[in-house]
Design an enzyme around this catalytic site. Sequence first.
Site, short mmCIF file in Angstrom:
data_model
loop_
_atom_site.label_atom_id
_atom_site.label_comp_id
_atom_site.label_asym_id
_atom_site.label_seq_id
_atom_site.Cartn_x
_atom_site.Cartn_y
_atom_site.Cartn_z
N LEU A 1 42.29 37.41 52.52
CA LEU A 1 42.80 37.44 51.05
C LEU A 1 42.67 36.26 50.03
CD1 LEU A 1 45.50 39.14 50.04
CD2 LEU A 1 46.97 36.96 51.35
N GLY B 1 37.11 40.10 40.73
CA GLY B 1 36.35 40.56 41.49
C GLY B 1 35.14 39.29 42.26
N THR C 1 45.66 41.58 41.59
CA THR C 1 45.87 40.79 40.67
C THR C 1 46.93 41.73 40.05
OG1 THR C 1 44.68 40.81 38.14
CG2 THR C 1 43.84 42.89 40.36
N SER D 1 46.35 42.41 36.35
CA SER D 1 45.70 43.53 35.40
C SER D 1 44.67 44.72 36.00
CB SER D 1 45.14 42.03 34.43
OG SER D 1 43.57 42.83 34.11
N CYS E 1 41.31 23.79 25.19
CA CYS E 1 40.80 23.03 26.43
C CYS E 1 39.95 22.00 26.60
CB CYS E 1 41.45 24.79 27.16
SG CYS E 1 42.93 25.38 27.25
#
Length: 374
Positions: A163, A170, A188, A190, A345
């Site tokens: 899972l 993917g 997901t 999205s 970031c």
Amino acid sequence: MVNMSHGRPWLERLFAEADVALNGRRPWDIQVRDERFYPAVLHGGVLAFGESYMAGWWDSDALDELAGHLAAHHVASRARLKPANLLLGIQAVLGNLGAKRRAFKVGEQHYNLGNDLFERMLDQRMTYSCGYWREATTLDQAQEAKLDLVCRKLGLCAGQRVLDLGCGWGSFAKFAAERYGANVVGVTVSREQVEWAREHCQGLPVEVRLQDYRDVEGSFDHVVSIGMFEHVGYKNYESFMKVAERCLTGDGLFLLHTLGRNTSASHTNPWIHKYIFPNGMLPSVAQIGRAAEGRFVMEDWHNFGAYYYNTLVAWFRNFDLHWPEISAKYGPTFYRMWKYYLLSCAGALKAREAQLWQVAFSRHGVPGGYETVR
């Protein structure tokens, strides 16, 4: 008439504490292009700092280095009581930013921006998480090394069912199916990711669902979550761990790959919340530990956060290189927003203000002990 330089002396002193000068000569110094920068940041803090960059009110020749200086000296913490941060903090404490009714917002706002953008920025497998650069010299190599590292940490074998909570486009599912013969179910929030993943995983034992993690049922030999826990929210960490626990068979392993904070918090900074990852936040060691306590045995905790700098810089270089191909669609303000996101970031990761952890859990402890994989 409004004095546009209002706040300049205070900001000069604040930035000087981080060895950053306003209109200085070093690459990481801030070049002020518009006097509105001073009152905006004085009153708006972190949110206004990012928004004023998007507006073109200031520049820096080395955004990542600038962000690193600011992060290392905790400059953002001086803006905690600014209205935007205070409001977000109240919402996070009194409400639940990661509630189920909000689960698909980050997919709609961020991950559905357009596969054309992410195809130009990411590696060939569309892996939107930190690469493993231990022996890699390219982004593609670093991402394959990371995916293989996850499979080896799980001890993945052919025919096992896995899972993938927060499967993205993917990349792990396809890699695990191709290289290790695994059967993978990925979820997901999205729709763009679902469409891309289904197309590129055709013919493989991979199922990709548009589904909130809380709705997942079934039994699996292993559970993985790569770069999704950052969207869960501190009030839902236990719910997330319960899902992993109920879906994991007795002898299986749960591999959690997540960015992390050095201290516990209830929300992210308001600029990231507004423009990049709505309702998200980074967990701390303590928050992960509390959520996993009584459910899992922690077998291994691996920090390779320093590699996220390499990954983010590689993403920016790809984005910048291919920007002319998509500039008409996204526009100049988006370019500055995305550049600020990736390089700020990167600077925070380089300064070690944020971390990247892979944590291996078992239900009852691996008999004879877990063999650490690096």
